[in-house]
Scaffold this motif. Structure first.
Motif, PDB file in Angstrom:
ATOM      1  N   ARG A   9      -4.970   2.206  14.561  1.00 37.26           N
ATOM      2  CA  ARG A   9      -4.335   0.906  14.369  1.00 37.26           C
ATOM      3  C   ARG A   9      -3.899   0.694  12.930  1.00 37.26           C
ATOM      4  NH1 ARG A   9      -8.172  -3.388  16.192  1.00 37.26           N
ATOM      5  NH2 ARG A   9      -9.296  -1.827  17.370  1.00 37.26           N
ATOM      6  N   ASP A  10      -4.309   1.606  12.034  1.00 33.64           N
ATOM      7  CA  ASP A  10      -3.981   1.491  10.626  1.00 33.64           C
ATOM      8  C   ASP A  10      -2.609   2.118  10.407  1.00 33.64           C
ATOM      9  OD1 ASP A  10      -3.805   1.561   7.927  1.00 33.64           O
ATOM     10  OD2 ASP A  10      -5.802   2.386   7.583  1.00 33.64           O
ATOM     11  N   VAL A  11      -1.580   1.270  10.307  1.00 42.55           N
ATOM     12  CA  VAL A  11      -0.201   1.766  10.284  1.00 42.55           C
ATOM     13  C   VAL A  11       0.024   2.775   9.148  1.00 42.55           C
ATOM     14  CG1 VAL A  11       2.213   1.116  10.142  1.00 42.55           C
ATOM     15  CG2 VAL A  11       0.606  -0.352  11.356  1.00 42.55           C
ATOM     16  N   PRO A  12      -0.311   2.449   7.889  1.00 42.14           N
ATOM     17  CA  PRO A  12      -0.052   3.429   6.823  1.00 42.14           C
ATOM     18  C   PRO A  12      -0.786   4.747   7.055  1.00 42.14           C
ATOM     19  CG  PRO A  12      -0.551   1.283   5.896  1.00 42.14           C
ATOM     20  CD  PRO A  12      -0.845   1.186   7.359  1.00 42.14           C
TER      21      PRO A  12
ATOM     22  N   ALA B 278       2.264   9.344  -5.699  1.00 36.03           N
ATOM     23  CA  ALA B 278       2.734  10.597  -5.113  1.00 36.03           C
ATOM     24  C   ALA B 278       3.952  11.170  -5.826  1.00 36.03           C
ATOM     25  CB  ALA B 278       3.056  10.393  -3.638  1.00 36.03           C
TER      26      ALA B 278
ATOM     27  N   ARG C 165       0.836  -1.198   0.000  1.00 37.23           N
ATOM     28  CA  ARG C 165       0.000   0.000   0.000  1.00 37.23           C
ATOM     29  C   ARG C 165       0.869   1.244   0.000  1.00 37.23           C
ATOM     30  NH1 ARG C 165      -4.067  -0.848   4.753  1.00 37.23           N
ATOM     31  NH2 ARG C 165      -4.468   1.366   4.535  1.00 37.23           N
ATOM     32  N   ILE C 166       1.926   1.215   0.820  1.00 34.75           N
ATOM     33  CA  ILE C 166       2.805   2.385   0.863  1.00 34.75           C
ATOM     34  C   ILE C 166       3.485   2.581  -0.488  1.00 34.75           C
ATOM     35  CG2 ILE C 166       4.896   3.324   1.910  1.00 34.75           C
ATOM     36  CD1 ILE C 166       3.976   2.072   4.534  1.00 34.75           C
TER      37      ILE C 166
ATOM     38  N   VAL D 295       1.085   3.941  -3.047  1.00 37.69           N
ATOM     39  CA  VAL D 295       0.857   5.367  -2.837  1.00 37.69           C
ATOM     40  C   VAL D 295       2.067   6.153  -3.325  1.00 37.69           C
ATOM     41  CG1 VAL D 295       0.561   7.145  -1.108  1.00 37.69           C
ATOM     42  CG2 VAL D 295      -0.741   5.046  -0.958  1.00 37.69           C
TER      43      VAL D 295
ATOM     44  N   LEU E 136       1.058   6.797   9.549  1.00 38.81           N
ATOM     45  CA  LEU E 136       2.259   7.339   8.913  1.00 38.81           C
ATOM     46  C   LEU E 136       1.881   8.586   8.104  1.00 38.81           C
ATOM     47  CD1 LEU E 136       5.255   6.861   8.305  1.00 38.81           C
ATOM     48  CD2 LEU E 136       4.554   5.551   6.302  1.00 38.81           C
TER      49      LEU E 136
ATOM     50  N   ASP F 293      -6.485   7.517   2.147  1.00 34.67           N
ATOM     51  CA  ASP F 293      -6.842   6.109   1.975  1.00 34.67           C
ATOM     52  C   ASP F 293      -7.339   5.498   3.278  1.00 34.67           C
ATOM     53  OD1 ASP F 293      -6.271   6.129  -0.609  1.00 34.67           O
ATOM     54  OD2 ASP F 293      -4.438   4.942  -0.502  1.00 34.67           O
ATOM     55  N   GLY F 294      -6.634   5.817   4.351  1.00 33.05           N
ATOM     56  CA  GLY F 294      -7.043   5.300   5.657  1.00 33.05           C
ATOM     57  C   GLY F 294      -8.450   5.778   6.008  1.00 33.05           C
TER      58      GLY F 294
ATOM     59  N   ASN G 107      -2.102  11.216   0.708  1.00 33.17           N
ATOM     60  CA  ASN G 107      -2.738  10.040   0.113  1.00 33.17           C
ATOM     61  C   ASN G 107      -2.909   8.920   1.125  1.00 33.17           C
ATOM     62  OD1 ASN G 107      -3.553  10.319  -2.598  1.00 33.17           O
ATOM     63  ND2 ASN G 107      -1.427  10.660  -3.139  1.00 33.17           N
ATOM     64  N   LEU G 108      -1.879   8.667   1.933  1.00 32.15           N
ATOM     65  CA  LEU G 108      -1.987   7.604   2.938  1.00 32.15           C
ATOM     66  C   LEU G 108      -3.111   7.930   3.912  1.00 32.15           C
ATOM     67  CD1 LEU G 108       1.754   6.819   3.753  1.00 32.15           C
ATOM     68  CD2 LEU G 108       0.108   5.336   2.614  1.00 32.15           C
TER      69      LEU G 108
ATOM     70  N   VAL H 120       2.865  14.633  -0.771  1.00 31.78           N
ATOM     71  CA  VAL H 120       1.719  14.037  -1.462  1.00 31.78           C
ATOM     72  C   VAL H 120       1.412  12.666  -0.878  1.00 31.78           C
ATOM     73  CG1 VAL H 120       0.805  13.319  -3.684  1.00 31.78           C
ATOM     74  CG2 VAL H 120       2.289  15.294  -3.540  1.00 31.78           C
ATOM     75  N   MET H 121       2.462  11.904  -0.559  1.00 32.77           N
ATOM     76  CA  MET H 121       2.270  10.592   0.020  1.00 32.77           C
ATOM     77  C   MET H 121       1.532  10.690   1.353  1.00 32.77           C
ATOM     78  SD  MET H 121       5.220   7.771   0.318  1.00 32.77           S
ATOM     79  CE  MET H 121       5.405   7.633   2.064  1.00 32.77           C
TER      80      MET H 121
ATOM     81  N   LEU I  94       7.208  14.346  -3.079  1.00 31.35           N
ATOM     82  CA  LEU I  94       6.842  12.954  -2.881  1.00 31.35           C
ATOM     83  C   LEU I  94       6.324  12.721  -1.469  1.00 31.35           C
ATOM     84  CD1 LEU I  94       6.941   9.989  -3.737  1.00 31.35           C
ATOM     85  CD2 LEU I  94       9.291   9.931  -2.979  1.00 31.35           C
TER      86      LEU I  94
END
Ligand SMILES: Nc1ncnc2c1ncn2[C@@H]1O[C@H](COP(=O)(O)OP(=O)(O)O)[C@@H](O)[C@H]1O
Ligand code: SF4
Ligand SMILES: [Mg+2]
Lengths: 336, 338, 280
Positions: free
Chosen positions: C10-13, A141, A133-134, A137, C16, C266-267, C262-263, C258-259, C255
């Motif tokens: 609990r959702d690691v990504p 990104a 998933r990372i 993304v 982050l 998504d979560g 997005n993370l 934006v990441m 990067l």
């Protein structure tokens, strides 16, 4: 099947018309002088005024649109202010290069993305899933123009493994133009040296473009497989002793890719548009670099034509996607 | 001789966001060769989980904590997933699911799904490749004929959604029998069907069990079906076997208060149309002692003191209820000893 | 709400992503205080041009001798400002249109949705670039162009939610007890439609930063000497392959930012989307 395609095409035409109208209005609502742009920097006010009248820029905007529409119906998109050639001709010459690049990028992202998506789903909420998933993304990104430059920096400038730009080395003789797709033309002419050279030129831009699509494919495949794994038939198939690998990669996957196929359709349009900057950086002789030129020089005819082109490709691909859905799922085929 | 299938003291837990659910706690049953065993209980009592444990396909968050599952003299719990998939499922244990529409893969032809099973699990007869496949098609068509599916050859070429509910269930019974298993497990296979179709299918099942000398584990919440089909009976409540024995004796003189309450609700016998008051306790927090105590009409203080042990009722059935054991005396003795 | 937050934690990504977003926000707010050379937004020091990364200049220096590390930190504010403005304006256009089209039936609703579909089909990047160029390139026109291409996403979402909710029994019941349209829309429909809008806005912030970087890169957004990330990458190209740090670090900044969005987005979507929620 033919009826289906015809009906869908008929449905698409009004949307394309709307697309053209909205783009036309937006582009013309902007305060800037198309006649001045067309005439160039050295033109006198009289010359500009003459051009303005000649192209009908002094008429009411709606009349201009109707005039434009009439021309478009005859595949006449006007003349590019930059190349001073008919836009239709320019596009016809450059389209194959863009399609070639887009297909390659798409194929790359599908063949890598689908397996990765399945793997992420099978390891749902465990480390492989988190990592994928990372990474997916990450693919979304990364600014494509930056990836392009970084790849050039590493593989062309530092390592010297791959060419920096262009479609073919300048020392390599072009194969005779048959389809317009360079790689195919090389094969037709039996020019293996040119074929290898063309592939080497294709590698970096295709990988750059594929990265963004890859992420999308991974996500939608993952979501689709996760959804399918919840279905009763997966439990039943396990209870009947299906081989696990076949169960996942054939029986589950075929139920899961509907959303992915839809995304592939959407991606195709996205890739053509996203290719704009990538083509410019790699000097790829396609629609993308043409568009960047047009934008930088304020070339409205080209902007309009490109928008319509992307919209058309987008619509065509989505009709294709519906067909594929029908092939994947017999229930949809019957609904027609 | 040992029964064909024997489950002993099975305990299964499932981890959930709210905590660990004790879905099965001390379930036991015996299925003799050639017989039909009914497993009865309200919805949510753990019947499907019991089946999943026998087949070795628990949800990812589930685990067998304790117990044994003996099948043809082997403990299935000692088998790996690969061994179960290769040697047990379909080839030795056939499965008939609850909802025939949801169980079939919607985008593959019925024929390719059934042949996929036979490809890996049909007993070998020396033939190979297309010869073997042809024999499989032949056997399937024979089975479909026996199951009264119209146009069996054509049926293999069609997709699941092109059949009626009853036809689909016949297809699945054919699939379960295709590889000549010794044991059939059916999870409420007729609940999704109308009464007439249900009756026809039960009739067929009984004939086939006799004809093919298989044994059948039949899960249902319907005592009418039990009376029509089964030889033996096992009543499950909140993840525990509460009464088991021959069908006739239990129907004639039900011993456990839960069995009696279930029978009292059955339309054929009910004096009034009310279910059992209250509901099955959540497996996240089962009541202490007898799990039926909160809903039991005969409840007494001792019932909540500890899990009642199995005892034998006069009908010959095994019952888990303090009324039939000298357990209260036991408890007194034990508390004196400590 | 509590259990939702616990699930998110609990959702690691996703966590982050949240950490990255908070980090970038802090940089944007306190940038001038954190940056080692806050003056390098504009100043130039020709004596230390194109120095590779070192203890003094973590990410090296650019062609005018400015500290790239400082300029990246200083650029965070501009990037976030563009993104927040664009998404806010797009929401201000898109959400009311979606409510209108969803709650009213008839030609008005039809027209709004057809126009929305059409604008969605226009290649965003191309249109934004074209508009920005025609309106004479600057940060403001870039933001306007991006807003003009992003609002349909919100209209779509709000329209779908409104349609779903306004055909539900619960809205019928409200009508039955005599609740007015305005009351129903603002007290009952909007709060329910808000979570998918938040998800889309989060992802939209990331997307906008990316497109704004393209505009900057093509010289149609920020103008020198602004410490814009996209612009910096464009300026660096002439100095390749020697000054690899010049192009690398601004790109990494884009990067990472934006990441993060997005993370996080998504979560949030996993939490909001009942289809995925079920499978947890
Ligand atoms: N995957 C699961 N996760 C959490 N709880 C489950 C799961 N499967 C079953 N349960 C719980 O286990 C209990 C028994 O379920 P089940 O075996 O399906 O009962 P039955 O088949 O008798 O209706 C129920 O309380 C149900 O909520
Ligand atoms: S043990 Fe007690 S509560 Fe349980 S069934 Fe028997 S009498 Fe009822
Ligand atoms: Mg069940």
């Amino acid at each position: 099947m033919l009826r289906f395609v015809l009906r869908r095409t008929a449905l698409v035409l009004p949307s394309l018309l709307g697309l053209l109208l909205v783009t036309f209005l937006l582009i013309h609502a902007v305060p800037s002088d198309p006649a001045a742009a067309l005439a160039g920097d050295a033109a006198t006010p009289e010359q500009i005024a003459r051009l303005r009248h000649q192209y009908g820029f002094d008429r009411p905007i709606f009349e201009q649109f109707l005039l434009y529409l009439d021309k478009v119906a005859h595949l006449d998109f006007g003349e590019s202010a930059f190349s001073h050639r008919p836009v239709t001709l320019d596009i016809a010459q450059r389209l194959p290069a863009t399609l070639e690049l887009t297909f390659c990028a798409l194929a790359l992202s599908v063949f890598v993305g689908v397996p990765l998506g399945v793997m992420a789903a099978l390891n749902h909420n465990a480390w492989p899933d988190y990592l994928l998933r990372i990474f997916s993304v990450l693919g979304i990104a990364m600014a494509a123009f930056w990836v392009a430059i970084m790849l050039q920096l590493l593989f062309s400038m530092q390592l010297g493994w791959l060419p920096l730009r262009g479609e073919l080395s300048s020392t390599m003789a072009q194969p005779p133009r048959a389809t317009g797709f360079l790689v195919v033309d090389c094969l037709i002419a039996g020019r293996w040296d040119a074929f290898a050279d063309a592939l080497r030129h294709l590698a970096l831009p295709a990988v750059t473009l594929a990265l963004g699509g890859l992420a999308t494919i991974v996500r939608f495949t993952r979501a689709g497989v996760l959804d399918t794994l919840q279905q009763d038939f997966v439990f039943y198939e396990r209870a009947m002793g299906y081989r696990w690998l076949r169960l996942v990669w054939i029986f589950v996957l075929r139920n899961s890719v509907t959303a992915t196929v839809t995304q592939i359709g959407l991606l195709f349009g996205g890739l053509i548009a996203g290719g704009v900057v990538v083509e410019a950086i790699f000097d790829w002789p396609g629609i993308g670099s043409y568009t960047v030129q047009a934008i930088l020089t304020g070339d409205r005819q080209v902007m309009l034509a490109v928008t319509l082109l992307v919209g058309t490709v987008y619509a065509a691909v989505n009709i294709l996607v519906d067909l594929v859905h029908g092939l994947l799922d017999p229930r949809l085929m019957e609904q027609g | 001789m040992m029964p064909l299938l024997s489950v002993r003291g099975l305990k299964v837990t499932i981890r959930t966001d709210e905590g660990t659910a004790q879905v099965l706690d001390d379930v036991g049953l015996d299925l003799e060769r050639g017989r039909i065993l009914g497993v009865v209980g309200e919805s949510g009592c753990g019947k499907s989980t019991l089946i999943r444990a026998i087949m070795g396909i628990l949800p990812r968050a589930g685990a067998v904590e304790r117990g044994e599952i003996w099948f043809e003299g082997e403990n299935l719990l000692s088998f790996s997933e690969a061994e179960l998939a290769r040697d047990v499922r379909s080839s030795r244990i056939g499965f008939i699911p609850q909802d025939p529409l949801l169980a079939l893969n919607p985008v593959f032809k019925v024929g390719s799904q059934l042949l996929e099973v036979m490809r890996w699990h049909a007993p070998s007869d020396g033939t190979r490749g297309s010869e073997r496949r042809k024999r499989h098609v032949g056997r399937l068509i024979g089975l479909l004929k026996r199951l009264q599916v119209p146009d069996p050859e054509g049926a293999l070429e069609r997709y699941p959604h092109q059949f009626s509910g009853g036809q689909r269930q016949r297809l699945l019974i054919a699939a379960a029998l295709a590889c000549s298993p010794r044991l059939l497990i059916a999870d409420e296979p007729t609940t999704a069907l109308d009464v007439t179709t249900q009756h026809q299918i039960l009739l067929l099942l009984r004939e086939l069990v006799a004809e093919l000398a298989v044994s059948l584990l039949f899960v249902t919440h319907d005592f009418g079906v039990v009376a029509e089909l089964c030889d033996d009976l096992c009543v499950i409540y909140a993840g525990q076997t509460v009464e088991s024995g021959p069908v006739r004796s239990i129907l004639d003189s039900p011993a456990h208060p839960y069995t009696r309450a279930l029978l009292a609700c059955h339309p054929d016998r009910a004096t009034s149309f009310r279910g059992i008051p209250g509901s099955v306790p959540s497996p996240l927090a089962p009541p202490p002692g007898c799990r039926f105590a909160p809903r039991c009409g005969d409840v007494r203080a001792i019932c909540s003191a500890g899990n009642p042990p199995q005892a034998r009722a006069e009908s010959g059935a095994e019952v888990r209820c303090v009324q039939y054991s000298d357990w209260s005396a036991d408890l007194l003795v034990r508390s004196h000893e400590s | 709400m509590k259990p939702i937050l616990r699930k998110l934690s609990r959702d690691v990504p996703a966590m982050l992503g949240l950490a990255i977003v908070v980090f970038v926000l802090l940089l944007a707010i306190f940038g001038p205080l954190i940056a080692p050379y806050p003056g390098d937004a504009a100043a130039s020091h020709l004596t230390r041009r194109l120095k590779p990364p070192s203890a003094d200049f973590l990410f090296g220096t650019d062609n005018l001798g400015r500290d790239i590390f400082s300029r990246i930190i200083l650029g965070a504010r501009g990037a976030l400002a563009i993104a927040l403005t664009v998404v806010t304006v797009a929401m201000a256009i898109g959400v009311p249109l979606g409510l209108l089209a969803g709650f009213r039936r008839g030609w008005l609703s039809e027209t709004v949705m057809r126009v929305t579909d059409v604008v969605l089909a226009i290649p965003q990047l191309v249109l934004a670039l074209a508009l920005a160029q025609l309106m004479s390139p600057s940060i403001e026109t870039a933001m306007l162009a991006l807003s003009l291409t992003y609002w349909p996403f919100f209209t779509r979402i709000v329209y779908a939610e409104t349609r779903r909710l306004s055909s539900s029994l619960f809205v019928d019941a409200l009508r039955g007890v005599g609740a007015g349209t305005g009351r129903i829309v603002f007290l009952h429909i909007l709060p329910n439609a808000i979570s998918p809008v938040i998800v889309r806005a989060t992802i939209g912030l990331g997307f906008t930063i990316l497109v704004a970087a393209v505009l900057g890169f093509l010289g149609m957004g920020a103008t020198p000497p602004a410490p814009d990330w996209g612009l910096t990458i464009a300026e660096s190209r002439v100095y390749l392959p020697t000054a690899w740090w010049y192009v690398t670090f601004p790109g990494l900044a884009i990067l990472l930012t934006v990441m993060g969005f997005n993370l996080l987005g998504d979560g949030l979507r996993d939490l909001v989307d009942p289809r995925i929620r079920r499978s947890r």
